[in-house]
Design an enzyme around this catalytic site. Structure first.
Site, PDB file in Angstrom:
ATOM      1  N   PHE A  91       0.861  -1.172   0.000  1.00  0.00           N
ATOM      2  CA  PHE A  91       0.000   0.000   0.000  1.00  0.00           C
ATOM      3  C   PHE A  91       0.905   1.233   0.000  1.00  0.00           C
ATOM      4  CE2 PHE A  91      -2.970   3.131   1.779  1.00  0.00           C
ATOM      5  CZ  PHE A  91      -4.021   2.945   0.904  1.00  0.00           C
ATOM      6  N   ASP A 131       2.682  -5.661   7.466  1.00  0.00           N
ATOM      7  CA  ASP A 131       1.460  -4.855   7.515  1.00  0.00           C
ATOM      8  C   ASP A 131       0.279  -5.801   7.328  1.00  0.00           C
ATOM      9  OD1 ASP A 131      -0.780  -3.301   6.916  1.00  0.00           O
ATOM     10  OD2 ASP A 131       0.360  -1.810   5.783  1.00  0.00           O
ATOM     11  N   ARG A 174     -12.911  -4.051  -7.177  1.00  0.00           N
ATOM     12  CA  ARG A 174     -12.564  -4.833  -6.001  1.00  0.00           C
ATOM     13  C   ARG A 174     -13.804  -5.115  -5.156  1.00  0.00           C
ATOM     14  NH1 ARG A 174      -8.452  -2.505  -1.389  1.00  0.00           N
ATOM     15  NH2 ARG A 174     -10.171  -1.047  -1.134  1.00  0.00           N
TER      16      ARG A 174
END
Lengths: 397, 397
Positions: free
Chosen positions: A113, A184, A356
């Protein structure tokens, strides 16, 4: 066995909406409004400053950290809430670099990200000469782990495609080369079982507003492995991470273990909302959630591929290799997603062409999947997306 | 003229309590519970992810920054909310250091709130060789401003005694020596008029849970002077400070002006509570608040000195030289404060011997001051503090 009909009944799900975006923001637990309202009235209102002790506000970051810790395989007392995920990434990577002082390269991948990369870019710039953020393709990570690398920073589940890294294998490879790891878990916590202790992970971070359903702006969490907990010295050394915050000493002395990763005053309203969300998690077994999520995702893929030939699967086909989402590519994906959203199916779009859809068994079931596919197929097969109003980009998608 | 009876009526003030600790945590605005509840239901509940646009969540940090900006003399569009004060101190000092790259000393004083010193200590340690945090007595600051100093970081109002620095004079001295300034307004914002633009300040930070009444864990704010806004490159470079957060580029490009000081996802519940608090501030003139606060503080000092010879004034006697609080020294101040609190007068204690009382005209009036002094005098003159249960230290005071 988790009773998913029972968990679904505990969320506010608007009429006429099928919500497949829990990977961006989880829905409102029905009990959250009253719980936060009561906290505001009985604690902030009536206790005022004494709420920090009397109502246990000061302990919430650790209490909730432990509740999330159970979902991610953390040892008790090694997760704490606070700040945002961006800040926690900075804190974790800065601390990890200090554990590896002779090396200067942070390795990540271009599926991470972006904010993780931005935060590390800013950190390394401030550290000065010789520091480098090396960003490779996700498939190239394993080979790029060498004894030159100080820190491996990866997001386990790719936010666009759902592709998963093998946390255990990459952590083992990293450790064999003397590399410290930062994972993460933004798209992992509450989506699938994570075994931080079993993987021998060093640091992990994540947020609580996606699969955990803590609400918009819910705080982040950070995990530090027990073997590092008493040695790391946090770069973001705030007073609530001090050994004795209320002694008001002029010099910083890190608090015990994970306490030192606290920084400033915790957001009590947000933490209170998160408590309600975690009450629902107490009814669920994360392994059941994972099994059901794979079922729902597999069903969605099969139905979409049978009915929407325009769309190309962007996610791994094998359930155990992806997170709790399914992404399809379509050149006009932005407009198509707007058209689908206009019909009550909420997914989201990620540039350049990713549609998505997140599948969250706590409140999404097979009937939802089938209904969503019917709408998507209608939009695709009748070109309902091809309207100017669906092509205007908004600031946040 | 501000109608203080009207503003007082808008707060929840528990029966039998006189609250003189608004300098630690402001009270609950009566409308806050409904406002937050409505946001949770109508926005989080019904809009879900679309709330970021539809309900304006993404704009709240700047909207509220501007509302606070009006109280501190900031130019519109140059204040933004987010994170905690500790994080904002780090961000401001890191940015300020980059504006002065040939110098390596940060000057502060030992009256500063410790977390400011801790955060800078952590920052300078990560920057490496030669960086120094120089901490002098408050009275020695002016003489210590030399051309060796990169950044002057001060809190305008001392959290223990209420002593004020002269922001304009010290900023002028600093600029004459090429020093960049960072002002912490934790005990200034909402307590007294601040004139950031008029003082030519460079950076300022503060919190919103004290005098501004935003609630426990309400977010911090940061100000960057217009002349620096397009040149600073934030060390904490998060995605919401990016020029195009939703382009998901791999490289960081700072956003326009103050937007670049944003980091991660903003805490929408906390920001929503703060909105209600700022609605009350819209009814007040900060100059009226200041005048009334000096009156209340002067009255408290006169009455306490007349009735409690055991206590020694720790705050400046001249109203314009102190913030909106009055502190007295007493060797057994901790126990005395507990005894006073047990009788419904809420102040707080700061080590080693400071009894601190905050005066907040929005909801504290003369009758409160007189009633509080009567209780304090009873405690002091009858040694009511001399009981073992008042001597047990709690974690948070």
């Amino acid at each position: 066995m988790t009773d998913f009909a029972a968990t679904k009944a505990l969320f506010h799900l608007p009429d006429g909406m099928i919500y497949l975006d829990g990977n961006s923001l989880g829905p409102l637990p029905l009990a959250a409004r009253d719980h936060v309202g009561k906290m505001m009235q009985d604690e902030w209102g009536d206790m005022l400053i004494t709420g920090w002790n009397k109502a246990g506000w000061m302990a919430k970051p650790q209490d909730l950290g432990d509740r999330i810790g159970r979902l991610i395989g953390a040892e008790p007392g090694h997760v704490v809430m606070g700040d945002t995920l961006s800040i926690k990434v900075y804190q974790a990577v800065a601390s990890a670099l200090e554990l590896n002082p002779t090396r200067k390269v942070v390795l990540s991948d271009n599926g991470n990200f972006p904010t993780d990369l931005y935060m590390v870019e800013g950190l390394l710039r401030s550290l000065g000469e010789g520091y480098e953020l090396r960003v490779v393709d996700p498939e190239a990570v394993a080979d790029a782990i060498t004894d030159e690398i100080a820190v491996l920073m990866l997001t386990e589940v790719d936010y666009r495609t759902g592709r998963m890294h093998d946390m255990k294998a990459l952590t083992d490879l990293a450790h064999a080369q003397g590399v410290v790891t930062v994972w993460d878990l933004a798209h992992s916590a509450g989506a699938l079982p994570v075994d931080l202790a079993g993987c021998n992970a060093d640091f992990a971070v994540g947020c609580s507003y996606k699969y955990l359903n803590g609400g918009p702006g819910a705080p982040a969490f950070i995990y530090v492995a027990p073997r590092h907990a008493e040695t790391v010295r946090p770069a973001l050394s705030g007073w609530l991470g001090h050994e004795a915050p209320f002694a008001f000493d002029l010099d910083y002395r890190p608090g015990a273990g994970i306490e030192r990763m606290r920084v400033g005053t915790p957001p009590v309203l947000q933490l209170t909302a998160l408590e309600t969300a975690m009450d629902i998690w107490d009814m669920a077994d994360i392994h059941d959630v994972r099994a059901k999520s794979i079922e729902l995702c597999d069903l969605f893929i099969a139905e979409v591929e049978a009915s929407c030939p325009q769309l190309t699967l962007a996610s791994p086909r094998i359930g155990t290799q992806r997170g709790s989402q399914v992404s399809f590519r379509f050149a006009e994906g932005y407009a198509a997603m707007q058209a689908v959203i206009a019909r009550g199916v909420i997914g989201d779009f990620r540039a350049p062409d990713i549609m998505r859809f997140g599948f969250t068994p706590l409140y999404v079931d097979e009937a939802d999947v089938r209904a969503a596919v019917a709408i998507l197929a209608d939009v695709m097969n009748n070109d309902l997306w091809d309207r100017p109003e669906y092509k205007i980009r908004s600031k946040v998608t």
